[in-house]
Design a protein around this motif. Structure first.
Motif, PDB file in Angstrom:
ATOM      1  N   ASP A 142       4.690  37.857 -14.014  1.00  0.00           N
ATOM      2  CA  ASP A 142       3.913  38.271 -15.235  1.00  0.00           C
ATOM      3  C   ASP A 142       4.611  39.645 -15.721  1.00  0.00           C
ATOM      4  O   ASP A 142       4.992  40.003 -16.692  1.00  0.00           O
ATOM      5  CB  ASP A 142       2.495  38.333 -14.868  1.00  0.00           C
ATOM      6  CG  ASP A 142       1.644  36.964 -14.714  1.00  0.00           C
ATOM      7  OD1 ASP A 142       2.514  35.979 -15.417  1.00  0.00           O
ATOM      8  OD2 ASP A 142       0.817  36.891 -14.044  1.00  0.00           O
ATOM      9  N   GLU A 143       4.898  40.522 -14.567  1.00  0.00           N
ATOM     10  CA  GLU A 143       5.284  41.690 -14.994  1.00  0.00           C
ATOM     11  C   GLU A 143       6.746  41.954 -15.219  1.00  0.00           C
ATOM     12  O   GLU A 143       7.276  42.485 -16.180  1.00  0.00           O
ATOM     13  CB  GLU A 143       4.976  42.848 -13.752  1.00  0.00           C
ATOM     14  CG  GLU A 143       3.645  42.972 -13.464  1.00  0.00           C
ATOM     15  CD  GLU A 143       3.405  44.269 -12.537  1.00  0.00           C
ATOM     16  OE1 GLU A 143       2.405  45.043 -12.671  1.00  0.00           O
ATOM     17  OE2 GLU A 143       4.093  44.208 -11.571  1.00  0.00           O
ATOM     18  N   ASP A 144       7.651  40.829 -14.785  1.00  0.00           N
ATOM     19  CA  ASP A 144       8.938  40.526 -15.085  1.00  0.00           C
ATOM     20  C   ASP A 144       8.865  40.392 -16.381  1.00  0.00           C
ATOM     21  O   ASP A 144       9.850  40.901 -17.341  1.00  0.00           O
ATOM     22  CB  ASP A 144       9.622  39.655 -14.266  1.00  0.00           C
ATOM     23  CG  ASP A 144      10.944  39.212 -14.768  1.00  0.00           C
ATOM     24  OD1 ASP A 144      11.932  39.843 -14.384  1.00  0.00           O
ATOM     25  OD2 ASP A 144      10.892  37.806 -15.442  1.00  0.00           O
ATOM     26  N   ARG A 145       8.042  39.100 -17.221  1.00  0.00           N
ATOM     27  CA  ARG A 145       8.122  38.877 -18.564  1.00  0.00           C
ATOM     28  C   ARG A 145       7.875  39.931 -19.198  1.00  0.00           C
ATOM     29  O   ARG A 145       8.401  40.376 -20.577  1.00  0.00           O
ATOM     30  CB  ARG A 145       7.206  37.875 -18.446  1.00  0.00           C
ATOM     31  CG  ARG A 145       7.883  36.512 -18.277  1.00  0.00           C
ATOM     32  CD  ARG A 145       7.045  35.263 -18.588  1.00  0.00           C
ATOM     33  NE  ARG A 145       5.511  35.270 -18.107  1.00  0.00           N
ATOM     34  CZ  ARG A 145       5.449  34.678 -16.821  1.00  0.00           C
ATOM     35  NH1 ARG A 145       6.335  33.931 -16.260  1.00  0.00           N
ATOM     36  NH2 ARG A 145       4.231  34.520 -16.514  1.00  0.00           N
ATOM     37  N   VAL A 148      10.858  42.557 -19.532  1.00  0.00           N
ATOM     38  CA  VAL A 148      11.998  42.014 -20.128  1.00  0.00           C
ATOM     39  C   VAL A 148      11.666  41.801 -21.754  1.00  0.00           C
ATOM     40  O   VAL A 148      12.458  42.222 -22.352  1.00  0.00           O
ATOM     41  CB  VAL A 148      12.359  40.607 -19.814  1.00  0.00           C
ATOM     42  CG1 VAL A 148      13.643  39.954 -20.382  1.00  0.00           C
ATOM     43  CG2 VAL A 148      12.959  40.871 -18.055  1.00  0.00           C
ATOM     44  N   ASP A 149      10.513  41.513 -22.164  1.00  0.00           N
ATOM     45  CA  ASP A 149      10.352  41.253 -23.419  1.00  0.00           C
ATOM     46  C   ASP A 149      10.290  42.544 -24.262  1.00  0.00           C
ATOM     47  O   ASP A 149      10.734  42.842 -25.135  1.00  0.00           O
ATOM     48  CB  ASP A 149       8.831  40.731 -23.750  1.00  0.00           C
ATOM     49  CG  ASP A 149       9.024  39.193 -23.683  1.00  0.00           C
ATOM     50  OD1 ASP A 149       9.834  38.665 -23.718  1.00  0.00           O
ATOM     51  OD2 ASP A 149       7.812  38.383 -23.419  1.00  0.00           O
ATOM     52  N   ALA A 150      10.167  43.617 -23.315  1.00  0.00           N
ATOM     53  CA  ALA A 150      10.040  45.098 -24.088  1.00  0.00           C
ATOM     54  C   ALA A 150      11.078  45.635 -24.185  1.00  0.00           C
ATOM     55  O   ALA A 150      11.235  46.512 -25.016  1.00  0.00           O
ATOM     56  CB  ALA A 150       8.763  46.187 -23.170  1.00  0.00           C
ATOM     57  N   VAL A 151      12.032  45.344 -23.340  1.00  0.00           N
ATOM     58  CA  VAL A 151      13.277  46.324 -23.417  1.00  0.00           C
ATOM     59  C   VAL A 151      14.635  45.443 -23.807  1.00  0.00           C
ATOM     60  O   VAL A 151      15.617  46.207 -24.020  1.00  0.00           O
ATOM     61  CB  VAL A 151      13.796  46.848 -21.908  1.00  0.00           C
ATOM     62  CG1 VAL A 151      12.574  47.885 -21.478  1.00  0.00           C
ATOM     63  CG2 VAL A 151      13.877  46.034 -20.943  1.00  0.00           C
ATOM     64  N   ASP A 152      14.676  44.024 -23.555  1.00  0.00           N
ATOM     65  CA  ASP A 152      15.764  43.606 -23.806  1.00  0.00           C
ATOM     66  C   ASP A 152      16.364  43.449 -25.258  1.00  0.00           C
ATOM     67  O   ASP A 152      15.910  43.031 -26.360  1.00  0.00           O
ATOM     68  CB  ASP A 152      15.378  41.950 -23.767  1.00  0.00           C
ATOM     69  CG  ASP A 152      16.673  40.991 -23.251  1.00  0.00           C
ATOM     70  OD1 ASP A 152      17.685  41.531 -23.048  1.00  0.00           O
ATOM     71  OD2 ASP A 152      16.539  39.641 -23.099  1.00  0.00           O
ATOM     72  N   GLY A 153      17.457  44.007 -25.227  1.00  0.00           N
ATOM     73  CA  GLY A 153      18.384  44.181 -26.522  1.00  0.00           C
ATOM     74  C   GLY A 153      17.830  45.499 -27.374  1.00  0.00           C
ATOM     75  O   GLY A 153      18.288  45.513 -28.414  1.00  0.00           O
TER      76      GLY A 153
END
Length: 452
Positions: A142-145, A148-153
């Motif tokens: 859950d925390e991984d998602r 990743v969603d917040a910072v990816d790209g």
């Protein structure tokens, strides 16, 4: 692999075998056959040198560093006719510790923000991808998602999102006291202050009477009012979190992986002299290893080259805690015969300008938490500043030029801090974080290990 990785010739017709021992991120040995060969070879050697590399060293880079340092060290011995450490023929054995660091640089070696062209194939994108993988590798799904969603790209996130990410990173990577100096981790607002400082703009002061936090963002993470209107570059916080991860990993490799080898070498029935050399986070590898090892007799020497550890880590009493530094035990004559030689340099950008921000914890004393941002006295690196808290057991001096003198190794000194940023005979002994293999550092090791 079994057997020596390379054999380095010496001036007397003999040679020194270089073994490479791999360790996993859990600290466990991955080269049992090579370690068995090292143990079998001990009967024929007089001195064992254990080297541990630092942050930005994949296998090929670490191997090059070990070969360069060993070749220079051996050549300098012939150049200045350095006496052998003990009676009889001098037969050294070299061990290079290979631990999983990274292929990207430590913060500050290319500036605090990842620079470079944009795009999915750019160096900046590759570095961000590796940082993200390193930081999230052991998080729950859950925390991984969320992270990743917040910072990816992205190159910017807003204040509430930044607070949410800060809370996740603190829970996963800085949940307990720092083992070097005992400082507690920062809170969310403290981490946001660090994050903003790395971007070159301290957080504005909180309006009087608002308290620490003005509102709560999604996921339960608090966002201080002074951060609400700001944007934060996620690449900066990933690099800070990467420093935390590598710092913790280097300690695990030392305590779980390298320590058993030291215990074997330092059996009471053995007469082999042991010398430990660590660069950057590799200094933490060798410190952790000797600290954890249960030994029958002391190691002979330890040389720390631009160590990425807290400057209080060897202290008899750490300011604000009253407790010994995390590695004070290695100064005991039962653990180490010679004083620790450790270099520091004001030319080392990562360790003078970045490390204390990345490793800042809760501030001790009466000052507000925000006063700790930029506090090199409390959180400075041993490779950037002289050690503190040693109660008269430390000496600070300029580097000794090759062939021109010795360091003050006698009691009561237990730590000698070498100022590598001051010119000696027109040369800067430590011109940067990675400038640690040269005549000055080889001479320092010779001084620690030579005979009379």
């Amino acid at each position: 692999m079994a057997g020596p990785f390379q054999t380095i010739p010496m001036n007397d017709g003999a040679s020194a075998d270089l073994y490479l021992l791999r360790y996993g991120k859990d600290g466990l040995l991955r080269s049992p056959a090579a370690e068995a060969d090292v143990k079998k070879s001990l009967d024929g050697v007089t001195d064992v040198y254990v080297f541990a590399h630092g942050w930005n060293n994949i296998f090929a880079a670490a191997l090059d560093r070990y070969r360069d340092f060993a070749t220079g060290f051996i050549g300098q011995r012939a150049q200045f006719a350095v006496p052998a450490p003990g009676p009889g023929p001098y037969r050294p054995l070299l061990v290079g510790v290979m631990w999983p660091s990274t292929s990207f640089v430590m913060p500050g070696e290319q500036g605090p923000v990842i620079a470079g062209p944009s795009g999915p194939d750019s160096p900046a994108s590759a570095e961000q991808e590796e940082s993200l993988e390193l930081v999230t590798s052991e998080m729950n799904a859950d925390e991984d998602r969320v992270l990743v969603d917040a910072v990816d790209g992205r190159t910017a996130v807003d204040g509430p999102t930044a607070a949410k990410l800060a809370a996740i990173l603190l829970r996963n990577l800085r949940a307990t006291a720092d083992p070097d100096d005992g400082s507690e981790p920062p809170d969310v607002e403290g981490l946001l202050s660090i994050w903003s400082e790395l971007d070159g703009r301290p957080l504005p002061e909180r309006p009087e009477g608002t308290g620490s936090f003005g509102r709560v963002g999604s996921g339960g993470a608090s966002a201080p009012p002074d951060a609400a209107g700001l944007s934060f570059d996620p690449r900066d916080i990933l690099r800070v979190a990467s420093v935390w991860k590598m710092k913790a990993r280097s300690g695990v490799v030392g305590a779980k992986g390298v320590a058993p080898l030291l215990e074997y070498i330092l059996r009471s029935e053995s007469a082999v002299r042991l010398h430990l050399i660590g660069h950057s986070f590799g200094a933490r590898v060798v410190l952790s290893a000797l600290d954890a090892a249960v030994v029958g007799r002391p190691a002979h020497s330890m040389l720390l080259l631009q160590p990425a550890v807290n400057r209080w880590c060897l202290a008899s009493k750490v300011e604000g805690t009253g407790q010994p530094g995390g590695y004070h035990s290695v100064l005991s004559p039962a653990k180490l015969t010679q004083p620790v030689l450790t270099t520091f340099s004001d030319r080392d950008e990562p360790l003078t300008n970045i490390f204390h921000l990345a490793m800042r914890g809760k501030h001790y004393g009466e000052q507000p938490e925000t006063a700790a941002v930029g506090d090199t006295h409390r959180y400075g690196a041993l490779g950037g500043y002289p050690p503190l808290g040693l109660d008269g057991q430390t000496t600070t001096c300029t580097a000794v030029a090759p062939g021109e003198g010795r360091y003050p190794l006698g009691a009561p000194t237990r730590v000698i801090a070498i100022d590598g940023g001051t010119e000696v005979k027109g040369e800067v002994p430590i011109p940067g974080h990675s400038g640690i293999s040269n005549g000055f550092t080889w001479w320092a090791l010779h001084d620690l290990t030579r005979g009379s």
